[in-house]
Write a protein that holds these residues in place. Structure first.
Motif, PDB file in Angstrom:
ATOM      1  N   PHE A  33       0.840  -1.235   0.033  1.00  0.00           N
ATOM      2  CA  PHE A  33       0.134  -0.074  -0.024  1.00  0.00           C
ATOM      3  C   PHE A  33       0.978   1.371   0.116  1.00  0.00           C
ATOM      4  CE2 PHE A  33      -2.405  -3.370   2.219  1.00  0.00           C
ATOM      5  CZ  PHE A  33      -3.419  -3.441   1.217  1.00  0.00           C
ATOM      6  N   LYS A  34       1.795   1.130   0.671  1.00  0.00           N
ATOM      7  CA  LYS A  34       2.712   2.409   0.960  1.00  0.00           C
ATOM      8  C   LYS A  34       3.581   2.576  -0.694  1.00  0.00           C
ATOM      9  CE  LYS A  34       7.230   3.984   3.067  1.00  0.00           C
ATOM     10  NZ  LYS A  34       8.390   3.738   4.098  1.00  0.00           N
ATOM     11  N   LEU A  35       3.857   1.254  -1.291  1.00  0.00           N
ATOM     12  CA  LEU A  35       4.508   1.495  -2.496  1.00  0.00           C
ATOM     13  C   LEU A  35       3.835   2.045  -3.701  1.00  0.00           C
ATOM     14  CD1 LEU A  35       6.672  -1.965  -2.611  1.00  0.00           C
ATOM     15  CD2 LEU A  35       7.401   0.405  -2.470  1.00  0.00           C
ATOM     16  N   ARG A  36       2.009   1.705  -3.485  1.00  0.00           N
ATOM     17  CA  ARG A  36       1.145   2.092  -4.335  1.00  0.00           C
ATOM     18  C   ARG A  36       1.089   3.390  -4.214  1.00  0.00           C
ATOM     19  NH1 ARG A  36      -4.788   0.078  -3.645  1.00  0.00           N
ATOM     20  NH2 ARG A  36      -4.519   1.108  -1.851  1.00  0.00           N
ATOM     21  N   LYS A  37       1.063   3.930  -2.978  1.00  0.00           N
ATOM     22  CA  LYS A  37       0.962   5.551  -2.776  1.00  0.00           C
ATOM     23  C   LYS A  37       2.126   6.362  -3.186  1.00  0.00           C
ATOM     24  CE  LYS A  37       0.113   8.791   0.808  1.00  0.00           C
ATOM     25  NZ  LYS A  37      -0.202   9.120   2.499  1.00  0.00           N
ATOM     26  N   GLU A  38       3.432   5.490  -3.295  1.00  0.00           N
ATOM     27  CA  GLU A  38       4.700   6.373  -3.741  1.00  0.00           C
ATOM     28  C   GLU A  38       4.543   6.628  -5.183  1.00  0.00           C
ATOM     29  OE1 GLU A  38       7.605   4.101  -2.057  1.00  0.00           O
ATOM     30  OE2 GLU A  38       7.443   5.175  -0.220  1.00  0.00           O
ATOM     31  N   ARG A  39       3.917   5.243  -5.730  1.00  0.00           N
ATOM     32  CA  ARG A  39       4.106   5.089  -7.600  1.00  0.00           C
ATOM     33  C   ARG A  39       2.792   5.648  -8.118  1.00  0.00           C
ATOM     34  NH1 ARG A  39       7.118  -0.531  -7.215  1.00  0.00           N
ATOM     35  NH2 ARG A  39       4.796  -1.140  -6.510  1.00  0.00           N
ATOM     36  N   GLY A  40       1.700   5.803  -7.285  1.00  0.00           N
ATOM     37  CA  GLY A  40       0.522   6.052  -7.991  1.00  0.00           C
ATOM     38  C   GLY A  40      -0.151   4.820  -8.768  1.00  0.00           C
ATOM     39  N   TYR A  41       0.423   3.519  -8.758  1.00  0.00           N
ATOM     40  CA  TYR A  41      -0.183   2.622  -9.111  1.00  0.00           C
ATOM     41  C   TYR A  41      -0.105   1.448  -8.508  1.00  0.00           C
ATOM     42  CZ  TYR A  41       4.317   1.804 -11.527  1.00  0.00           C
ATOM     43  OH  TYR A  41       5.466   1.529 -11.435  1.00  0.00           O
ATOM     44  N   ASP A  42      -0.909   0.138  -8.704  1.00  0.00           N
ATOM     45  CA  ASP A  42      -0.695  -1.109  -8.109  1.00  0.00           C
ATOM     46  C   ASP A  42       0.489  -1.870  -9.041  1.00  0.00           C
ATOM     47  OD1 ASP A  42      -2.279  -0.824  -5.959  1.00  0.00           O
ATOM     48  OD2 ASP A  42      -3.844  -2.133  -6.698  1.00  0.00           O
ATOM     49  N   LYS A  43       0.888  -2.729  -8.127  1.00  0.00           N
ATOM     50  CA  LYS A  43       2.197  -3.732  -8.891  1.00  0.00           C
ATOM     51  C   LYS A  43       1.282  -4.873  -9.400  1.00  0.00           C
ATOM     52  CE  LYS A  43       5.721  -6.194 -10.020  1.00  0.00           C
ATOM     53  NZ  LYS A  43       4.914  -7.482 -10.380  1.00  0.00           N
ATOM     54  N   ILE A  44       1.113  -5.119 -10.493  1.00  0.00           N
ATOM     55  CA  ILE A  44       0.489  -6.247 -11.287  1.00  0.00           C
ATOM     56  C   ILE A  44       1.567  -7.381 -11.161  1.00  0.00           C
ATOM     57  CG2 ILE A  44      -0.686  -7.352 -13.088  1.00  0.00           C
ATOM     58  CD1 ILE A  44      -1.515  -4.311 -13.908  1.00  0.00           C
ATOM     59  N   ILE A  45       0.806  -8.508 -10.557  1.00  0.00           N
ATOM     60  CA  ILE A  45       1.704  -9.771 -10.527  1.00  0.00           C
ATOM     61  C   ILE A  45       1.942 -10.403 -12.037  1.00  0.00           C
ATOM     62  CG2 ILE A  45       2.008 -12.145  -9.433  1.00  0.00           C
ATOM     63  CD1 ILE A  45       0.450 -11.197  -7.048  1.00  0.00           C
ATOM     64  N   GLN A  46       3.314 -10.856 -12.405  1.00  0.00           N
ATOM     65  CA  GLN A  46       3.493 -11.259 -13.926  1.00  0.00           C
ATOM     66  C   GLN A  46       3.870 -12.917 -13.383  1.00  0.00           C
ATOM     67  OE1 GLN A  46       2.370  -9.664 -16.215  1.00  0.00           O
ATOM     68  NE2 GLN A  46       2.244  -7.683 -15.671  1.00  0.00           N
ATOM     69  N   HIS A  47       3.829 -13.419 -14.879  1.00  0.00           N
ATOM     70  CA  HIS A  47       4.405 -14.726 -14.840  1.00  0.00           C
ATOM     71  C   HIS A  47       6.111 -14.660 -14.484  1.00  0.00           C
ATOM     72  CE1 HIS A  47       1.421 -17.480 -16.448  1.00  0.00           C
ATOM     73  NE2 HIS A  47       1.051 -16.607 -17.092  1.00  0.00           N
ATOM     74  N   GLY A  48       6.281 -15.377 -13.631  1.00  0.00           N
ATOM     75  CA  GLY A  48       7.907 -15.600 -13.475  1.00  0.00           C
ATOM     76  C   GLY A  48       8.275 -14.745 -12.001  1.00  0.00           C
ATOM     77  N   ASP A  49       7.321 -14.051 -11.583  1.00  0.00           N
ATOM     78  CA  ASP A  49       7.504 -13.200 -10.721  1.00  0.00           C
ATOM     79  C   ASP A  49       7.768 -13.852  -9.158  1.00  0.00           C
ATOM     80  OD1 ASP A  49       7.581 -10.555 -11.840  1.00  0.00           O
ATOM     81  OD2 ASP A  49       5.400 -10.209 -10.975  1.00  0.00           O
ATOM     82  N   ILE A  50       8.848 -13.580  -8.388  1.00  0.00           N
ATOM     83  CA  ILE A  50       8.576 -14.210  -6.905  1.00  0.00           C
ATOM     84  C   ILE A  50       7.808 -13.259  -6.458  1.00  0.00           C
ATOM     85  CG2 ILE A  50      10.204 -13.937  -4.875  1.00  0.00           C
ATOM     86  CD1 ILE A  50      12.341 -14.703  -6.475  1.00  0.00           C
ATOM     87  N   ILE A  51       6.986 -13.803  -5.565  1.00  0.00           N
ATOM     88  CA  ILE A  51       6.115 -13.090  -4.328  1.00  0.00           C
ATOM     89  C   ILE A  51       6.884 -13.299  -2.918  1.00  0.00           C
ATOM     90  CG2 ILE A  51       3.665 -12.607  -3.824  1.00  0.00           C
ATOM     91  CD1 ILE A  51       2.672 -13.766  -6.019  1.00  0.00           C
ATOM     92  N   GLN A  52       6.878 -12.459  -2.208  1.00  0.00           N
ATOM     93  CA  GLN A  52       7.368 -12.665  -0.841  1.00  0.00           C
ATOM     94  C   GLN A  52       6.131 -12.366   0.210  1.00  0.00           C
ATOM     95  OE1 GLN A  52      10.575 -12.768   0.865  1.00  0.00           O
ATOM     96  NE2 GLN A  52       9.253 -12.936   2.563  1.00  0.00           N
ATOM     97  N   PHE A  53       6.065 -13.255   0.724  1.00  0.00           N
ATOM     98  CA  PHE A  53       4.759 -13.275   1.774  1.00  0.00           C
ATOM     99  C   PHE A  53       5.573 -13.276   3.115  1.00  0.00           C
ATOM    100  CE2 PHE A  53       2.667 -15.272  -1.716  1.00  0.00           C
ATOM    101  CZ  PHE A  53       1.515 -14.794  -1.717  1.00  0.00           C
ATOM    102  N   ASP A  54       5.582 -11.891   4.078  1.00  0.00           N
ATOM    103  CA  ASP A  54       6.125 -12.137   5.322  1.00  0.00           C
ATOM    104  C   ASP A  54       4.722 -11.759   6.313  1.00  0.00           C
ATOM    105  OD1 ASP A  54       7.227 -11.724   7.674  1.00  0.00           O
ATOM    106  OD2 ASP A  54       9.001 -10.887   6.920  1.00  0.00           O
ATOM    107  N   VAL A  55       4.036 -12.536   6.644  1.00  0.00           N
ATOM    108  CA  VAL A  55       2.731 -12.109   7.313  1.00  0.00           C
ATOM    109  C   VAL A  55       2.725 -12.955   8.730  1.00  0.00           C
ATOM    110  CG1 VAL A  55       1.946 -11.761   5.170  1.00  0.00           C
ATOM    111  CG2 VAL A  55       1.874 -14.160   5.818  1.00  0.00           C
ATOM    112  N   GLY A  56       1.798 -12.426   9.370  1.00  0.00           N
ATOM    113  CA  GLY A  56       1.333 -13.227  10.641  1.00  0.00           C
ATOM    114  C   GLY A  56      -0.319 -12.756  11.090  1.00  0.00           C
ATOM    115  N   CYS A  57      -0.730 -13.700  11.948  1.00  0.00           N
ATOM    116  CA  CYS A  57      -2.185 -13.206  12.306  1.00  0.00           C
ATOM    117  C   CYS A  57      -2.202 -13.450  13.930  1.00  0.00           C
ATOM    118  CB  CYS A  57      -3.131 -14.001  11.670  1.00  0.00           C
ATOM    119  SG  CYS A  57      -2.892 -15.920  12.242  1.00  0.00           S
ATOM    120  N   ILE A  58      -3.437 -13.336  14.695  1.00  0.00           N
ATOM    121  CA  ILE A  58      -3.554 -13.337  16.129  1.00  0.00           C
ATOM    122  C   ILE A  58      -4.357 -14.215  16.523  1.00  0.00           C
ATOM    123  CG2 ILE A  58      -4.019 -12.011  18.141  1.00  0.00           C
ATOM    124  CD1 ILE A  58      -2.976  -9.654  16.748  1.00  0.00           C
ATOM    125  N   VAL A  59      -4.179 -15.272  17.478  1.00  0.00           N
ATOM    126  CA  VAL A  59      -5.233 -16.228  17.924  1.00  0.00           C
ATOM    127  C   VAL A  59      -4.963 -16.183  19.634  1.00  0.00           C
ATOM    128  CG1 VAL A  59      -5.722 -18.557  18.478  1.00  0.00           C
ATOM    129  CG2 VAL A  59      -4.969 -17.712  16.321  1.00  0.00           C
TER     130      VAL A  59
END
Length: 281
Positions: free
Chosen positions: A212-238
């Motif tokens: 969301f920060k990168l979208r605000k800085e660039r003015g557009y969303d990054k579209i995921i393409q074939h061959g892209d690495i996607i980094q997920f660094d995430v967590g939730c609460i229980v």
């Protein structure tokens, strides 16, 4: 029964550390810029405004009228006191009623403004800055805490599996995936434990990349393409306990260079595992 026994054990361990630091009272505050994690750990109370006073003979939880029912439900065995909308007012009177001579405050958690406020009303009470003695106890998890952490990891893994199935190269954006992650967690009665790091392509090299920060800085969303690495660094609460996991996927066929990168990281992780043992600094 388990909750009552576990909570009482935590209280007694805290009292032992209080005696070791030669204080006869411990004051924890959760309002404004202070944190409520230790209050929740000792009392079970999850409200956003509270004060906890622990002595050898008493365990007082003070909150405001909004939380009366919640405090009684979450904190059985505690002396529940109700205040106005600002439960930190008249703290001096609460301490004086408990006949505390040396009052312990966890230095990292209480502001200077709060300390000065207390000094004005407690001229005959010595205020003692303590290390985070409750955190010392929290560092060792019991079986239920471990179960909650494992449940948080399982929940996050389940949501990630669903997100993988949502990816449509050339159409799906990083922000759409991050939004879907949050929605799916809320639907499960959870939420993210920190802003999700979910970025693809060259953005996956950005430290703590926030889509969301990168979208605000660039003015557009990054579209995921074939061959892209996607980094997920995430967590939730229980039940107040968080998962924090990192997963990397490749969209479509994995390139040889990407395979080499993955093997290098995996080998480093496997080598590091041998150092995870008791006594290792």
């Amino acid at each position: 029964m388990y909750e009552t026994e576990a909570t009482q054990s935590r209280i007694e361990q805290t009292r032992e550390l209080m005696r070791a630091h030669n204080v006869d009272g411990l004051l924890l505050i959760n309002i404004e810029d202070e944190t409520g994690v230790n209050i929740r750990y000792l009392s079970g109370f999850t409200g956003s405004a509270s004060v906890l006073l622990l002595t050898d003979k008493s365990q007082i939880l003070r909150t405001d009228f909004r939380y009366e029912l919640q405090a009684k439900q979450e904190s059985p065995g505690w002396d529940i006191r109700l205040a106005g909308a600002y439960p930190t007012r008249d703290l001096a009177r609460l301490v004086m009623e408990s006949a505390v001579g040396r009052l312990g405050l966890i230095g990292q958690e209480v502001s200077w403004a709060r300390v000065n406020e207390l000094r004005e009303g407690l001229a005959d009470v010595e205020l003692v800055s303590l290390p985070n003695i409750v955190n010392e106890i929290r560092a060792v998890k019991d079986d239920k805490e471990i179960a909650s952490i494992r449940a948080a990891v399982r929940m996050m893994e389940e949501v990630l599996t669903q997100l993988y199935g949502m990816i449509r190269p050339g159409f799906t954006t990083d922000c759409e995936l991050a939004t879907a992650l949050k929605v799916k967690l809320i639907q499960r009665g959870s939420d993210v434990s920190f802003p999700p790091i979910l970025v693809s392509g060259s953005d996956s090299a950005v430290i703590h990349g926030n889509p969301f920060k990168l979208r605000k800085e660039r003015g557009y969303d990054k579209i995921i393409q074939h061959g892209d690495i996607i980094q997920f660094d995430v967590g939730c609460i229980v039940d107040g306990y968080a998962s924090d996991i990192s997963r990397v996927v490749v969209v479509g066929k994995v390139a040889e260079r990407q395979q080499k990168m993955h093997r290098a990281v995996l080998e480093a992780i496997e080598a590091a595992k041998s150092y995870y043992c008791p006594g290792m600094l």
